[in-house]
Motif scaffolding. Structure first.
Motif, short mmCIF file in Angstrom:
data_model
loop_
_atom_site.label_atom_id
_atom_site.label_comp_id
_atom_site.label_asym_id
_atom_site.label_seq_id
_atom_site.Cartn_x
_atom_site.Cartn_y
_atom_site.Cartn_z
N SER A 23 0.85 -1.58 0.23
CA SER A 23 0.36 -0.01 -0.59
C SER A 23 0.80 0.98 0.17
CB SER A 23 -0.81 0.22 0.91
OG SER A 23 -1.99 -1.02 1.31
N LYS A 24 2.22 1.66 0.85
CA LYS A 24 2.65 2.65 0.85
C LYS A 24 3.55 2.98 -0.33
CE LYS A 24 4.91 4.63 2.76
NZ LYS A 24 5.22 7.08 2.66
N TYR A 25 4.84 1.70 -0.72
CA TYR A 25 5.35 1.56 -1.30
C TYR A 25 4.62 1.51 -3.76
CZ TYR A 25 8.47 2.20 1.89
OH TYR A 25 9.34 2.37 3.20
N ALA A 26 4.15 0.88 -4.04
CA ALA A 26 3.37 0.22 -5.05
C ALA A 26 1.95 0.77 -5.21
CB ALA A 26 2.70 -0.98 -5.07
N ASP A 27 0.71 0.96 -4.17
CA ASP A 27 -0.14 2.36 -4.40
C ASP A 27 -0.14 3.42 -3.89
OD1 ASP A 27 -1.29 -0.11 -5.01
OD2 ASP A 27 -2.11 -1.32 -2.90
N HIS A 28 0.99 4.21 -3.25
CA HIS A 28 1.57 5.36 -3.42
C HIS A 28 0.46 5.67 -1.78
CE1 HIS A 28 4.52 4.71 -6.35
NE2 HIS A 28 3.35 4.42 -7.05
N LEU A 29 0.27 4.30 -0.51
CA LEU A 29 -0.67 5.15 0.31
C LEU A 29 -0.08 6.03 1.06
CD1 LEU A 29 -4.08 5.25 0.20
CD2 LEU A 29 -3.80 2.68 1.20
N PRO A 30 -0.53 7.20 1.25
CA PRO A 30 -0.29 7.01 2.91
C PRO A 30 0.05 7.11 4.48
CG PRO A 30 -0.55 8.91 1.46
CD PRO A 30 -0.75 8.14 1.10
N LEU A 31 1.24 6.71 5.43
CA LEU A 31 0.20 5.72 6.17
C LEU A 31 -0.58 6.43 7.29
CD1 LEU A 31 3.84 5.03 7.91
CD2 LEU A 31 2.42 3.55 6.10
N TYR A 32 -1.11 7.89 6.93
CA TYR A 32 -1.94 8.11 7.91
C TYR A 32 -2.81 8.27 6.64
CZ TYR A 32 -2.14 11.88 4.53
OH TYR A 32 -2.84 13.05 3.51
N HIS A 33 -3.20 7.92 6.04
CA HIS A 33 -3.90 7.46 4.95
C HIS A 33 -4.92 6.12 5.83
CE1 HIS A 33 -5.31 10.04 2.01
NE2 HIS A 33 -4.48 10.67 2.35
N LEU A 93 -10.00 -1.31 13.31
CA LEU A 93 -8.53 -1.46 14.14
C LEU A 93 -7.58 -0.18 14.34
CD1 LEU A 93 -6.05 -3.63 14.59
CD2 LEU A 93 -5.61 -3.81 12.30
N ASN A 94 -6.38 -0.05 15.66
CA ASN A 94 -6.62 0.69 15.99
C ASN A 94 -4.87 0.91 15.72
OD1 ASN A 94 -5.09 3.42 17.25
ND2 ASN A 94 -5.82 2.77 19.30
N LEU A 95 -4.80 1.40 14.07
CA LEU A 95 -3.18 0.97 13.88
C LEU A 95 -1.93 2.03 13.43
CD1 LEU A 95 -1.21 -1.26 13.37
CD2 LEU A 95 -2.10 -1.14 11.00
N ASP A 96 -1.27 2.83 15.02
CA ASP A 96 -0.96 4.60 14.58
C ASP A 96 0.36 4.14 13.32
OD1 ASP A 96 -0.65 6.68 15.63
OD2 ASP A 96 1.37 6.26 16.20
N ARG A 97 0.16 5.35 12.74
CA ARG A 97 1.46 5.74 11.59
C ARG A 97 2.61 5.35 12.33
NH1 ARG A 97 0.33 11.34 9.34
NH2 ARG A 97 0.65 12.42 11.60
#
Length: 104
Positions: free
Chosen positions: A17-27, A37-41
């Motif tokens: 999601s981060k590197y291939a889909d360019h989805l930032p961690l906060y998203h 699911l409470n998953l902090d960036r």
């Protein structure tokens, strides 16, 4: 969730999601929160850093194989370094085909 160990599927999903889909961690954190699911960036950032450190060993082994050129004899590389947070051993078989195996 910050003190628990992530499963390989979750790590793979966060990495892709981060590197291939360019989805930032906060998203990603917001998406996981919608699913309950409470998953902090910062936790995911720590996972990314540790995962890329382990994947660097794999990239180095592949790079050595490429620099040597294709050989008829396979090479077995044991990455002895254990990751304290995931307790896995990485074994590589490099030759005509590449097999990656992990002992969990």
């Amino acid at each position: 969730m910050s003190s628990s160990r992530p499963r390989p599927a979750l790590l793979a999903h966060v990495l892709v999601s981060k590197y291939a889909d360019h989805l930032p961690l906060y998203h990603q954190s917001q998406i996981y929160a919608r699913d309950g699911l409470n998953l902090d960036r910062s936790t995911m950032a720590d996972w990314l850093g540790r995962s890329t450190a382990l994947l660097e060993l794999l990239a180095d082994a592949i790079g050595q194989m490429v620099q040597r050129g294709a050989s008829s004899s396979p090479m077995i590389v044991d990455v002895i370094e254990r990751c304290s947070w995931c307790k896995r051993v990485l074994k590589l078989y490099l030759g005509d085909c590449m097999i990656l195996s992990q002992r969990f």
